[in-house]
Design a protein around this motif. Structure first.
Motif, short mmCIF file in Angstrom:
data_model
loop_
_atom_site.label_atom_id
_atom_site.label_comp_id
_atom_site.label_asym_id
_atom_site.label_seq_id
_atom_site.Cartn_x
_atom_site.Cartn_y
_atom_site.Cartn_z
N ILE A 167 11.48 22.70 -5.37
CA ILE A 167 10.56 21.35 -5.83
C ILE A 167 9.06 21.86 -5.74
O ILE A 167 8.74 22.34 -4.69
CB ILE A 167 11.15 20.34 -4.94
CG1 ILE A 167 12.46 20.08 -5.09
CG2 ILE A 167 10.16 19.06 -5.09
CD1 ILE A 167 13.12 19.07 -4.09
N THR A 168 8.70 21.64 -6.77
CA THR A 168 7.09 21.74 -6.90
C THR A 168 6.39 20.30 -6.80
O THR A 168 7.02 19.60 -7.04
CB THR A 168 6.55 22.47 -8.29
OG1 THR A 168 7.05 21.45 -9.31
CG2 THR A 168 7.25 23.54 -8.37
N LYS A 169 5.07 20.41 -6.14
CA LYS A 169 4.41 19.11 -5.92
C LYS A 169 3.20 19.19 -6.85
O LYS A 169 2.67 20.29 -7.15
CB LYS A 169 4.19 18.80 -4.53
CG LYS A 169 5.29 18.75 -3.51
CD LYS A 169 4.71 18.34 -2.21
CE LYS A 169 5.75 18.38 -1.26
NZ LYS A 169 5.63 18.09 0.06
N GLY A 170 2.73 17.99 -7.16
CA GLY A 170 1.45 18.05 -7.88
C GLY A 170 0.46 16.65 -7.47
O GLY A 170 0.23 16.76 -6.27
N SER A 214 0.81 -1.32 0.00
CA SER A 214 -0.01 -0.03 -0.07
C SER A 214 0.92 1.22 -0.10
O SER A 214 1.77 1.35 0.84
CB SER A 214 -1.06 -0.04 1.26
OG SER A 214 -1.65 1.12 1.39
N LYS A 215 0.65 2.11 -1.05
CA LYS A 215 1.74 3.30 -1.03
C LYS A 215 0.88 4.58 -1.42
O LYS A 215 -0.19 4.33 -2.25
CB LYS A 215 2.74 2.92 -1.82
CG LYS A 215 2.55 2.68 -3.45
CD LYS A 215 3.97 2.39 -4.02
CE LYS A 215 3.52 2.45 -5.58
NZ LYS A 215 4.88 1.82 -6.41
N LYS A 216 1.52 5.63 -1.12
CA LYS A 216 0.98 6.97 -1.44
C LYS A 216 2.29 7.45 -2.45
O LYS A 216 3.33 7.40 -1.91
CB LYS A 216 0.99 7.78 -0.47
CG LYS A 216 0.56 9.38 -0.65
CD LYS A 216 0.25 10.23 0.86
CE LYS A 216 0.29 11.43 0.52
NZ LYS A 216 -0.09 12.20 1.71
N THR A 217 1.72 8.18 -3.45
CA THR A 217 3.10 8.71 -4.37
C THR A 217 2.35 10.26 -4.51
O THR A 217 1.21 10.60 -4.87
CB THR A 217 2.93 7.88 -5.69
OG1 THR A 217 3.15 6.48 -5.41
CG2 THR A 217 3.93 8.64 -6.57
N VAL A 218 3.24 11.03 -4.30
CA VAL A 218 3.21 12.54 -4.58
C VAL A 218 4.18 13.00 -5.76
O VAL A 218 5.42 12.60 -5.85
CB VAL A 218 3.51 13.41 -3.49
CG1 VAL A 218 3.36 14.69 -3.56
CG2 VAL A 218 2.76 12.84 -1.89
N GLU A 219 3.40 13.35 -6.94
CA GLU A 219 4.34 13.91 -8.08
C GLU A 219 5.07 15.00 -7.58
O GLU A 219 4.67 15.95 -6.86
CB GLU A 219 3.66 14.36 -9.09
CG GLU A 219 2.68 13.30 -9.83
CD GLU A 219 1.99 13.66 -10.92
OE1 GLU A 219 1.77 14.83 -11.36
OE2 GLU A 219 1.25 12.85 -11.60
N ALA A 220 6.28 15.18 -7.78
CA ALA A 220 7.22 16.27 -7.57
C ALA A 220 8.46 16.25 -8.16
O ALA A 220 8.85 15.21 -9.05
CB ALA A 220 7.94 15.89 -6.16
N GLU A 221 8.74 17.38 -8.80
CA GLU A 221 9.86 17.61 -9.75
C GLU A 221 10.42 19.08 -9.33
O GLU A 221 9.94 20.00 -8.82
CB GLU A 221 9.11 17.70 -11.19
CG GLU A 221 8.29 18.79 -11.48
CD GLU A 221 7.62 18.74 -12.89
OE1 GLU A 221 7.36 19.99 -13.45
OE2 GLU A 221 7.39 17.83 -13.44
N HIS A 222 11.66 19.06 -9.85
CA HIS A 222 12.46 20.32 -9.65
C HIS A 222 11.83 21.67 -10.41
O HIS A 222 11.22 21.26 -11.56
CB HIS A 222 13.68 20.25 -10.25
CG HIS A 222 14.63 19.50 -9.26
ND1 HIS A 222 15.06 18.36 -9.46
CD2 HIS A 222 15.24 19.74 -7.84
CE1 HIS A 222 15.91 17.60 -8.56
NE2 HIS A 222 15.66 18.38 -7.62
#
Length: 144
Positions: free
Chosen positions: A51-54, A32-40
């Protein structure tokens, strides 16, 4: 930072997984996992400014013995669906409960709005049992 590397981790015997309020006895594994989109975030120069999150997504899978997969599909068919992948996500909740040690407080992870994305049947030569991995996506996940 003081890290105690001799502390015990969770024992498999201290886990319990429920789907639709039914304890899954034929469980062989889960994720079971949670993923947060993140990029520079880049601007002038070659170094990142931030770093921005989506979007956030929740997903996982359960690995169960064949008789459990059969029982889940049979229940889905009794409710008028072809198989577990056709059951609406609003109806499925997965609850994982565990203790690190037998004396610890029970911890629980609840994934709600679960949609199983695959259902299959496979077997290998020499196998003593049939394992089925059911991947899923979920609308939320909470830990208590």
């Amino acid at each position: 930072m003081n890290i105690n590397i001799t502390s015990s981790e969770c024992a498999w015997a201290n886990f319990e997984v429920k789907i639709l309020n039914r304890i899954i006895k034929g469980i062989r594994g889960f994720e079971s996992k949670k993923t947060v989109e993140a990029e520079h975030l880049y601007g002038a120069g070659s170094e990142p400014l931030d770093i921005t999150k989506g979007n956030i997504k929740y997903e996982g899978n359960i690995k169960i013995l064949g008789f459990e997969a059969d029982a889940m599909n049979k229940a889905a068919q009794a409710a008028g669906y072809d198989d577990i992948t056709e059951v609406p996500h609003e109806l499925i909740v997965i609850t994982i409960s565990f203790k690190r040690r037998i004396t610890d407080k029970l911890q629980t992870i609840v994934s709600s709005g679960v949609q199983f994305t695959e259902d299959g049947f496979s077997m290998e030569q020499g196998a003593k049992n049939r394992e089925v991995t059911l991947p899923y996506i979920a609308m939320s996940r909470q830990q208590f």
